[in-house]
Design a protein around this motif. Structure first.
Motif, PDB file in Angstrom:
ATOM      1  N   HIS A   1      64.539  25.943  65.910  1.00 51.05           N
ATOM      2  CA  HIS A   1      64.129  26.160  67.294  1.00 51.05           C
ATOM      3  C   HIS A   1      64.816  27.424  67.779  1.00 51.05           C
ATOM      4  CE1 HIS A   1      63.901  24.968  71.733  1.00 51.05           C
ATOM      5  NE2 HIS A   1      62.664  25.107  71.323  1.00 51.05           N
ATOM      6  N   VAL A   2      64.045  28.507  67.952  1.00 56.40           N
ATOM      7  CA  VAL A   2      64.630  29.822  68.198  1.00 56.40           C
ATOM      8  C   VAL A   2      64.473  30.294  69.637  1.00 56.40           C
ATOM      9  CG1 VAL A   2      64.343  30.523  65.787  1.00 56.40           C
ATOM     10  CG2 VAL A   2      62.517  31.010  67.433  1.00 56.40           C
ATOM     11  N   GLY A   3      63.827  29.497  70.484  1.00 55.58           N
ATOM     12  CA  GLY A   3      63.686  29.902  71.873  1.00 55.58           C
ATOM     13  C   GLY A   3      62.645  29.070  72.596  1.00 55.58           C
ATOM     14  N   THR A   4      62.321  29.486  73.806  1.00 51.56           N
ATOM     15  CA  THR A   4      61.364  28.734  74.619  1.00 51.56           C
ATOM     16  C   THR A   4      60.135  29.550  74.993  1.00 51.56           C
ATOM     17  OG1 THR A   4      62.550  29.393  76.632  1.00 51.56           O
ATOM     18  CG2 THR A   4      63.183  27.288  75.606  1.00 51.56           C
ATOM     19  N   GLY A   5      60.064  30.807  74.523  1.00 49.88           N
ATOM     20  CA  GLY A   5      58.940  31.678  74.862  1.00 49.88           C
ATOM     21  C   GLY A   5      58.163  32.105  73.632  1.00 49.88           C
ATOM     22  N   THR A   6      58.279  33.400  73.294  1.00 48.34           N
ATOM     23  CA  THR A   6      57.561  33.942  72.132  1.00 48.34           C
ATOM     24  C   THR A   6      58.520  34.396  71.036  1.00 48.34           C
ATOM     25  OG1 THR A   6      57.498  36.165  73.113  1.00 48.34           O
ATOM     26  CG2 THR A   6      55.643  34.694  73.594  1.00 48.34           C
ATOM     27  N   GLU A   7      59.720  33.814  71.054  1.00 48.91           N
ATOM     28  CA  GLU A   7      60.727  34.238  70.078  1.00 48.91           C
ATOM     29  C   GLU A   7      60.315  33.945  68.638  1.00 48.91           C
ATOM     30  OE1 GLU A   7      62.949  33.215  73.924  1.00 48.91           O
ATOM     31  OE2 GLU A   7      61.305  32.346  72.734  1.00 48.91           O
ATOM     32  N   GLY A   8      59.524  32.878  68.435  1.00 50.94           N
ATOM     33  CA  GLY A   8      59.070  32.567  67.078  1.00 50.94           C
ATOM     34  C   GLY A   8      58.282  33.719  66.487  1.00 50.94           C
ATOM     35  N   SER A   9      57.360  34.268  67.262  1.00 44.61           N
ATOM     36  CA  SER A   9      56.554  35.387  66.787  1.00 44.61           C
ATOM     37  C   SER A   9      57.389  36.643  66.585  1.00 44.61           C
ATOM     38  CB  SER A   9      55.409  35.668  67.774  1.00 44.61           C
ATOM     39  OG  SER A   9      54.402  34.684  67.661  1.00 44.61           O
ATOM     40  N   ALA A  10      58.394  36.844  67.426  1.00 45.86           N
ATOM     41  CA  ALA A  10      59.265  38.010  67.268  1.00 45.86           C
ATOM     42  C   ALA A  10      60.070  37.907  65.976  1.00 45.86           C
ATOM     43  CB  ALA A  10      60.197  38.125  68.475  1.00 45.86           C
ATOM     44  N   VAL A  11      60.669  36.750  65.740  1.00 47.49           N
ATOM     45  CA  VAL A  11      61.453  36.568  64.517  1.00 47.49           C
ATOM     46  C   VAL A  11      60.569  36.730  63.285  1.00 47.49           C
ATOM     47  CG1 VAL A  11      62.822  34.923  63.171  1.00 47.49           C
ATOM     48  CG2 VAL A  11      63.173  35.099  65.641  1.00 47.49           C
ATOM     49  N   LYS A  12      59.327  36.229  63.354  1.00 46.84           N
ATOM     50  CA  LYS A  12      58.434  36.318  62.205  1.00 46.84           C
ATOM     51  C   LYS A  12      58.160  37.769  61.820  1.00 46.84           C
ATOM     52  CE  LYS A  12      55.680  35.219  58.905  1.00 46.84           C
ATOM     53  NZ  LYS A  12      54.448  34.448  59.024  1.00 46.84           N
ATOM     54  N   LEU A  13      57.979  38.653  62.801  1.00 51.49           N
ATOM     55  CA  LEU A  13      57.763  40.058  62.471  1.00 51.49           C
ATOM     56  C   LEU A  13      58.961  40.651  61.756  1.00 51.49           C
ATOM     57  CD1 LEU A  13      55.911  41.638  65.535  1.00 51.49           C
ATOM     58  CD2 LEU A  13      54.955  40.693  63.424  1.00 51.49           C
ATOM     59  N   ALA A  14      60.165  40.299  62.201  1.00 50.24           N
ATOM     60  CA  ALA A  14      61.368  40.809  61.540  1.00 50.24           C
ATOM     61  C   ALA A  14      61.475  40.280  60.119  1.00 50.24           C
ATOM     62  CB  ALA A  14      62.608  40.422  62.350  1.00 50.24           C
ATOM     63  N   VAL A  15      61.180  39.006  59.931  1.00 47.73           N
ATOM     64  CA  VAL A  15      61.238  38.400  58.591  1.00 47.73           C
ATOM     65  C   VAL A  15      60.230  39.076  57.660  1.00 47.73           C
ATOM     66  CG1 VAL A  15      60.740  36.287  57.293  1.00 47.73           C
ATOM     67  CG2 VAL A  15      62.141  36.176  59.360  1.00 47.73           C
ATOM     68  N   ASN A  16      59.009  39.280  58.139  1.00 44.93           N
ATOM     69  CA  ASN A  16      57.987  39.872  57.282  1.00 44.93           C
ATOM     70  C   ASN A  16      58.264  41.345  56.986  1.00 44.93           C
ATOM     71  OD1 ASN A  16      56.787  37.413  57.203  1.00 44.93           O
ATOM     72  ND2 ASN A  16      54.775  38.107  57.901  1.00 44.93           N
ATOM     73  N   ALA A  17      58.872  42.049  57.945  1.00 40.58           N
ATOM     74  CA  ALA A  17      59.261  43.432  57.683  1.00 40.58           C
ATOM     75  C   ALA A  17      60.319  43.487  56.590  1.00 40.58           C
ATOM     76  CB  ALA A  17      59.780  44.083  58.971  1.00 40.58           C
ATOM     77  N   TRP A  18      61.283  42.569  56.651  1.00 37.03           N
ATOM     78  CA  TRP A  18      62.309  42.504  55.615  1.00 37.03           C
ATOM     79  C   TRP A  18      61.697  42.156  54.258  1.00 37.03           C
ATOM     80  CZ3 TRP A  18      66.419  43.862  53.359  1.00 37.03           C
ATOM     81  CH2 TRP A  18      67.099  43.048  52.454  1.00 37.03           C
ATOM     82  N   MET A  19      60.767  41.234  54.231  1.00 33.80           N
ATOM     83  CA  MET A  19      60.115  40.831  52.991  1.00 33.80           C
ATOM     84  C   MET A  19      59.380  42.005  52.354  1.00 33.80           C
ATOM     85  SD  MET A  19      57.332  37.768  52.460  1.00 33.80           S
ATOM     86  CE  MET A  19      56.268  38.403  53.764  1.00 33.80           C
ATOM     87  N   ALA A  20      58.605  42.730  53.165  1.00 33.18           N
ATOM     88  CA  ALA A  20      57.857  43.860  52.630  1.00 33.18           C
ATOM     89  C   ALA A  20      58.789  44.967  52.158  1.00 33.18           C
ATOM     90  CB  ALA A  20      56.892  44.390  53.700  1.00 33.18           C
ATOM     91  N   ALA A  21      59.808  45.281  52.972  1.00 39.84           N
ATOM     92  CA  ALA A  21      60.735  46.355  52.616  1.00 39.84           C
ATOM     93  C   ALA A  21      61.503  46.027  51.339  1.00 39.84           C
ATOM     94  CB  ALA A  21      61.701  46.612  53.767  1.00 39.84           C
ATOM     95  N   SER A  22      61.953  44.787  51.191  1.00 35.22           N
ATOM     96  CA  SER A  22      62.725  44.421  50.000  1.00 35.22           C
ATOM     97  C   SER A  22      61.847  44.424  48.755  1.00 35.22           C
ATOM     98  CB  SER A  22      63.382  43.053  50.194  1.00 35.22           C
ATOM     99  OG  SER A  22      62.417  42.027  50.365  1.00 35.22           O
ATOM    100  N   THR A  23      60.566  44.102  48.898  1.00 33.62           N
ATOM    101  CA  THR A  23      59.672  44.118  47.740  1.00 33.62           C
ATOM    102  C   THR A  23      59.393  45.543  47.280  1.00 33.62           C
ATOM    103  OG1 THR A  23      58.660  42.045  48.454  1.00 33.62           O
ATOM    104  CG2 THR A  23      57.427  43.361  46.875  1.00 33.62           C
ATOM    105  N   VAL A  24      59.144  46.447  48.227  1.00 38.16           N
ATOM    106  CA  VAL A  24      58.964  47.854  47.862  1.00 38.16           C
ATOM    107  C   VAL A  24      60.243  48.401  47.235  1.00 38.16           C
ATOM    108  CG1 VAL A  24      58.599  50.171  48.782  1.00 38.16           C
ATOM    109  CG2 VAL A  24      57.144  48.284  49.539  1.00 38.16           C
ATOM    110  N   ALA A  25      61.399  48.033  47.798  1.00 37.20           N
ATOM    111  CA  ALA A  25      62.673  48.488  47.245  1.00 37.20           C
ATOM    112  C   ALA A  25      62.855  47.988  45.815  1.00 37.20           C
ATOM    113  CB  ALA A  25      63.828  48.017  48.120  1.00 37.20           C
TER     114      ALA A  25
END
Length: 287
Positions: free
Chosen positions: A162-186
């Motif tokens: 439980h990461v918040g009460t608004g749209t924090e879930g969607s915000a965290v997901k973008l950060a997670v997916n950016a990390w996933m893509a960046a680490s795979t290219v790396a």
């Protein structure tokens, strides 16, 4: 809510179909809808307990939990603008698509307008973790709605954060997916470096696994890259979409732009629907 309930899954893509199959195995009655009806029927045929439903409104009517697992915010809005009027009192809309905070806020406003309980709840994990019940839920919203949806979320995930009460879930997901893509290219670039230095990949893996630098996700990607096996897990085209969402939500990052360029090259080479590991195609093509 009892542990067994009626769940509507709107979206029969790879993730939605996997979620539907897993929920049926954990004892839930599942109604699966997709804009292309044949796709929902095909997914339901291999999953006892999953029923393909022709209309989204019919899928959500009588369901205690409604999962939207669609491509983007526009798709979710188009489907739910009609279906939301069919939600039962007390039903929880679990918005699991990766839509970004802006669209998540608009969808939350739609839910409020219709008096519907809404969770902004994308997941970390793709098809295989969904089938195994090992997704990580990134949930923002009211705790009462979360408690009522919990039996369904627990059936699909190993963690419900439980990461918040608004749209924090969607915000965290973008950060997670950016990390996933960046680490795979790396990882692809580092494998190319290993090749240039004459380092066997198995030796490289042994060294990583002997210390704190081993990342299980990327250990899996090494095997996929070496075998040039890009069976769909998280599609390259979806990673591009998510990086575009990230660029509209925050200041542009030179690193993430370079990662996006690599993904776009993979799409141009015909790997748009393949797994993210397909960013390695240039190294293997030149081998």
């Amino acid at each position: 809510m009892s542990d067994t309930t009626t769940v509507a899954v709107l979206g029969a893509g790879a993730l939605g179909s996997a979620m539907a199959a897993r929920l049926s195995e954990t004892g839930h009655e599942v109604r699966l809808w997709n804009r292309t009806e044949a796709r929902a029927r095909a997914a339901a045929e291999g999953a006892p307990g999953v029923t393909a439903v022709r209309a989204a409104g019919d899928a959500v009517s009588g369901a205690s939990v409604v999962l939207t697992v669609l491509r983007d915010g526009d798709a979710v809005s188009a489907v739910m603008s009609d279906a939301i009027t069919r939600l039962d009192d007390g039903a929880v809309w679990v918005q699991a698509s990766t839509v970004g905070p802006r669209s998540a806020g608009a969808l939350a406003a739609m839910a409020r307008e219709h008096g519907a309980d809404y969770l902004d709840a994308p997941v970390s994990g793709s098809t295989a973790p969904a089938r195994q019940g090992r997704l990580v839920w990134l949930v923002a919203g009211g705790r009462d709605a979360l408690a009522r949806a919990r039996p369904v979320l627990d059936g699909l995930g190993s963690s419900v954060l439980h990461v918040g009460t608004g749209t924090e879930g969607s915000a965290v997901k973008l950060a997670v997916n950016a990390w996933m893509a960046a680490s795979t290219v790396a990882m692809s670039d580092v494998l190319a470096l290993c090749d240039a230095l004459g380092i066997d990949h198995a030796t490289f893996v042994r060294v990583l696994e002997a210390g704190p630098l081993a990342m299980p996700y990327e250990m899996q990607k090494i095997a996929a890259m070496d075998e040039a096996s890009y069976a769909p897990g998280f599609a390259v085209q979806l990673a591009v979409k998510d990086l575009d969402l990230a660029s509209t939500a925050a200041a542009p990052s030179p690193l993430l732009q370079a990662v996006r360029d690599r993904l776009v090259a993979a799409v141009a080479a015909g790997h748009d629907r393949d797994d993210l590991a397909a960013v390695d195609y240039l190294r293997t093509a030149g081998a």
